[in-house]
Design a protein around this motif. Structure first.
Motif, PDB file in Angstrom:
ATOM      1  N   ARG A 165     -28.033  31.194 -10.306  1.00 61.28           N
ATOM      2  CA  ARG A 165     -27.309  30.051 -10.233  1.00 61.28           C
ATOM      3  C   ARG A 165     -27.857  28.728  -9.707  1.00 61.28           C
ATOM      4  O   ARG A 165     -27.889  27.734  -9.773  1.00 61.28           O
ATOM      5  CB  ARG A 165     -25.836  30.436  -9.655  1.00 61.28           C
ATOM      6  CG  ARG A 165     -24.840  31.158 -10.276  1.00 61.28           C
ATOM      7  CD  ARG A 165     -23.580  31.631  -9.379  1.00 61.28           C
ATOM      8  NE  ARG A 165     -22.599  32.135 -10.367  1.00 61.28           N
ATOM      9  CZ  ARG A 165     -21.608  32.935  -9.794  1.00 61.28           C
ATOM     10  NH1 ARG A 165     -21.485  33.130  -8.608  1.00 61.28           N
ATOM     11  NH2 ARG A 165     -20.748  33.490 -10.883  1.00 61.28           N
ATOM     12  N   LEU A 175     -22.649  28.120 -18.934  1.00 61.93           N
ATOM     13  CA  LEU A 175     -22.680  27.186 -17.910  1.00 61.93           C
ATOM     14  C   LEU A 175     -21.278  26.653 -17.599  1.00 61.93           C
ATOM     15  O   LEU A 175     -20.629  25.588 -17.848  1.00 61.93           O
ATOM     16  CB  LEU A 175     -23.490  25.974 -18.349  1.00 61.93           C
ATOM     17  CG  LEU A 175     -25.007  26.400 -18.739  1.00 61.93           C
ATOM     18  CD1 LEU A 175     -25.660  25.096 -19.425  1.00 61.93           C
ATOM     19  CD2 LEU A 175     -25.632  26.913 -17.415  1.00 61.93           C
ATOM     20  N   TRP A 180     -30.312  27.175 -11.896  1.00 66.97           N
ATOM     21  CA  TRP A 180     -29.539  26.118 -12.856  1.00 66.97           C
ATOM     22  C   TRP A 180     -28.914  24.957 -12.175  1.00 66.97           C
ATOM     23  O   TRP A 180     -29.101  24.032 -12.595  1.00 66.97           O
ATOM     24  CB  TRP A 180     -28.426  26.885 -13.582  1.00 66.97           C
ATOM     25  CG  TRP A 180     -28.720  27.672 -14.576  1.00 66.97           C
ATOM     26  CD1 TRP A 180     -28.906  28.981 -15.074  1.00 66.97           C
ATOM     27  CD2 TRP A 180     -29.293  26.788 -15.943  1.00 66.97           C
ATOM     28  NE1 TRP A 180     -29.683  29.256 -16.344  1.00 66.97           N
ATOM     29  CE2 TRP A 180     -29.715  28.066 -16.825  1.00 66.97           C
ATOM     30  CE3 TRP A 180     -29.202  25.929 -16.587  1.00 66.97           C
ATOM     31  CZ2 TRP A 180     -29.933  27.599 -18.327  1.00 66.97           C
ATOM     32  CZ3 TRP A 180     -29.468  25.443 -17.693  1.00 66.97           C
ATOM     33  CH2 TRP A 180     -30.079  26.674 -18.378  1.00 66.97           C
ATOM     34  N   HIS A 181     -28.666  25.273 -10.782  1.00 66.40           N
ATOM     35  CA  HIS A 181     -28.128  23.873  -9.836  1.00 66.40           C
ATOM     36  C   HIS A 181     -29.496  22.945  -9.925  1.00 66.40           C
ATOM     37  O   HIS A 181     -29.314  21.751 -10.229  1.00 66.40           O
ATOM     38  CB  HIS A 181     -27.761  24.703  -8.663  1.00 66.40           C
ATOM     39  CG  HIS A 181     -27.307  23.455  -7.764  1.00 66.40           C
ATOM     40  ND1 HIS A 181     -25.991  22.737  -7.795  1.00 66.40           N
ATOM     41  CD2 HIS A 181     -27.950  22.911  -6.838  1.00 66.40           C
ATOM     42  CE1 HIS A 181     -26.070  21.720  -6.922  1.00 66.40           C
ATOM     43  NE2 HIS A 181     -27.083  21.817  -6.297  1.00 66.40           N
ATOM     44  N   CYS A 235     -22.597  21.394 -19.192  1.00 68.36           N
ATOM     45  CA  CYS A 235     -22.327  21.943 -18.009  1.00 68.36           C
ATOM     46  C   CYS A 235     -21.003  21.981 -17.518  1.00 68.36           C
ATOM     47  O   CYS A 235     -20.500  20.849 -17.110  1.00 68.36           O
ATOM     48  CB  CYS A 235     -23.373  21.490 -16.806  1.00 68.36           C
ATOM     49  SG  CYS A 235     -25.034  21.652 -17.353  1.00 68.36           S
ATOM     50  N   ASP A 277     -25.160  27.538 -25.050  1.00 72.40           N
ATOM     51  CA  ASP A 277     -25.444  26.592 -24.235  1.00 72.40           C
ATOM     52  C   ASP A 277     -26.433  26.500 -23.442  1.00 72.40           C
ATOM     53  O   ASP A 277     -27.165  25.477 -23.293  1.00 72.40           O
ATOM     54  CB  ASP A 277     -23.944  26.228 -23.375  1.00 72.40           C
ATOM     55  CG  ASP A 277     -23.750  27.383 -22.246  1.00 72.40           C
ATOM     56  OD1 ASP A 277     -24.417  28.290 -22.288  1.00 72.40           O
ATOM     57  OD2 ASP A 277     -22.808  27.175 -21.356  1.00 72.40           O
ATOM     58  N   THR A 278     -26.875  27.672 -22.873  1.00 72.76           N
ATOM     59  CA  THR A 278     -28.042  27.409 -22.065  1.00 72.76           C
ATOM     60  C   THR A 278     -29.209  27.135 -23.073  1.00 72.76           C
ATOM     61  O   THR A 278     -30.190  26.326 -22.429  1.00 72.76           O
ATOM     62  CB  THR A 278     -28.579  28.832 -21.194  1.00 72.76           C
ATOM     63  OG1 THR A 278     -28.252  29.978 -22.273  1.00 72.76           O
ATOM     64  CG2 THR A 278     -27.355  29.125 -20.142  1.00 72.76           C
ATOM     65  N   VAL A 305     -30.190  21.419 -13.414  1.00 70.17           N
ATOM     66  CA  VAL A 305     -29.007  20.281 -13.562  1.00 70.17           C
ATOM     67  C   VAL A 305     -29.373  19.037 -12.557  1.00 70.17           C
ATOM     68  O   VAL A 305     -29.330  17.940 -13.098  1.00 70.17           O
ATOM     69  CB  VAL A 305     -27.668  20.963 -13.491  1.00 70.17           C
ATOM     70  CG1 VAL A 305     -26.722  19.810 -13.665  1.00 70.17           C
ATOM     71  CG2 VAL A 305     -27.572  21.872 -14.618  1.00 70.17           C
ATOM     72  N   PHE A 307     -28.830  23.531 -23.879  1.00 69.63           N
ATOM     73  CA  PHE A 307     -29.501  22.599 -22.530  1.00 69.63           C
ATOM     74  C   PHE A 307     -30.851  22.541 -22.292  1.00 69.63           C
ATOM     75  O   PHE A 307     -31.413  21.561 -22.073  1.00 69.63           O
ATOM     76  CB  PHE A 307     -28.935  23.074 -21.252  1.00 69.63           C
ATOM     77  CG  PHE A 307     -29.212  22.461 -20.129  1.00 69.63           C
ATOM     78  CD1 PHE A 307     -27.995  21.673 -19.602  1.00 69.63           C
ATOM     79  CD2 PHE A 307     -30.445  22.419 -19.238  1.00 69.63           C
ATOM     80  CE1 PHE A 307     -28.180  20.775 -18.338  1.00 69.63           C
ATOM     81  CE2 PHE A 307     -30.683  21.797 -18.057  1.00 69.63           C
ATOM     82  CZ  PHE A 307     -29.708  20.878 -17.777  1.00 69.63           C
ATOM     83  N   GLN A 341     -20.747  26.068 -12.597  1.00 72.95           N
ATOM     84  CA  GLN A 341     -21.800  27.048 -12.357  1.00 72.95           C
ATOM     85  C   GLN A 341     -22.108  28.154 -13.245  1.00 72.95           C
ATOM     86  O   GLN A 341     -21.183  28.413 -14.226  1.00 72.95           O
ATOM     87  CB  GLN A 341     -21.907  27.452 -10.854  1.00 72.95           C
ATOM     88  CG  GLN A 341     -20.790  28.581 -10.612  1.00 72.95           C
ATOM     89  CD  GLN A 341     -20.885  29.206  -9.265  1.00 72.95           C
ATOM     90  OE1 GLN A 341     -21.885  28.876  -8.419  1.00 72.95           O
ATOM     91  NE2 GLN A 341     -19.925  29.722  -8.919  1.00 72.95           N
ATOM     92  N   PHE A 342     -23.285  28.421 -13.449  1.00 72.16           N
ATOM     93  CA  PHE A 342     -23.733  29.741 -14.379  1.00 72.16           C
ATOM     94  C   PHE A 342     -22.987  30.853 -14.144  1.00 72.16           C
ATOM     95  O   PHE A 342     -22.608  31.192 -12.997  1.00 72.16           O
ATOM     96  CB  PHE A 342     -25.200  29.936 -14.145  1.00 72.16           C
ATOM     97  CG  PHE A 342     -25.859  31.056 -14.906  1.00 72.16           C
ATOM     98  CD1 PHE A 342     -25.989  30.638 -16.420  1.00 72.16           C
ATOM     99  CD2 PHE A 342     -26.047  32.229 -14.691  1.00 72.16           C
ATOM    100  CE1 PHE A 342     -26.416  31.637 -17.394  1.00 72.16           C
ATOM    101  CE2 PHE A 342     -26.469  33.313 -15.463  1.00 72.16           C
ATOM    102  CZ  PHE A 342     -26.701  33.121 -16.740  1.00 72.16           C
TER     103      PHE A 342
END
Length: 195
Positions: A168, A32, A171-172, A144, A121-122, A175, A125, A147-148
């Protein structure tokens, strides 16, 4: 973003904000933001290829092992099948040399090995997001750093690039959803304090 992160760190304190922080004795894989690979807090170097780091990020995003041929096609679409498989084998060898036990491989598939000695980290999260309390959500946001797979771009890998754009965006949205929950929580707290 930066203002929000500073606020979270001030409210919770740096250590609490990183509730999902990596532990000693592990290999830490951070996707991230800029890709970072560390063993016991020290950077792991020697991958010799951006594709090796991109491959790790791709495998981390998958729920199951991926067919070798799919990986060869994804990362070496401009090469013959034989050359693509050969390149894949070389990258897998580099990764397993640098990160023993990281990959689960057989003749047909490759996957990221889930093990207590590997911290992602993913995954942290997702776990923190599932807890749903404000401190956990703030800790998820603190993971974070961008971006991924930030900064990863592979010329000549169209299918990978298309997948990366979608990942991406996913993930956006994820988040942003966590941030919305935190803003709503703090809005309720403020209304309660003022009311």
């Amino acid at each position: 973003d930066t203002v929000y992160h500073q606020t979270v760190w001030q409210l919770l304190g740096k250590d609490e904000a990183i509730g999902g922080k990596a532990m000693r004795g592990t290999v830490n894989l951070r996707f991230l933001g800029t890709v970072e690979v560390e063993r016991d807090g020290e950077p792991v170097v020697g991958f010799r290829s951006r594709k090796a780091l991109a491959l790790l990020g791709y495998l981390a995003a998958q729920d199951q092992p991926v067919p070798r041929q799919k990986l060869a096609d994804l990362f070496w679409e401009d090469k013959s099948e034989v050359r693509g498989r050969s390149n894949l084998n070389w990258v897998l060898h580099r990764v397993t040399t640098l990160l023993p036990g990281c990959l689960q491989t057989n003749r047909h598939t490759v996957g990221l090995q889930c093990s207590p000695s590997y911290w992602l980290d993913t995954t942290a999260f997702v776990d923190l997001e599932a807890q749903g309390d404000p401190a956990s959500l703030a800790a998820a946001i603190a993971l974070c750093r961008g971006q991924f797979l930030e900064g990863v771009s592979l010329k000549g890998c169209t299918e990978f690039e298309l997948w990366l754009v979608g990942e991406r965006e996913r993930w956006h949205r994820r988040v942003a959803g966590v941030l919305e929950k935190l803003v709503a929580f703090h809005g309720r707290c403020r209304a309660y304090e003022e009311g």
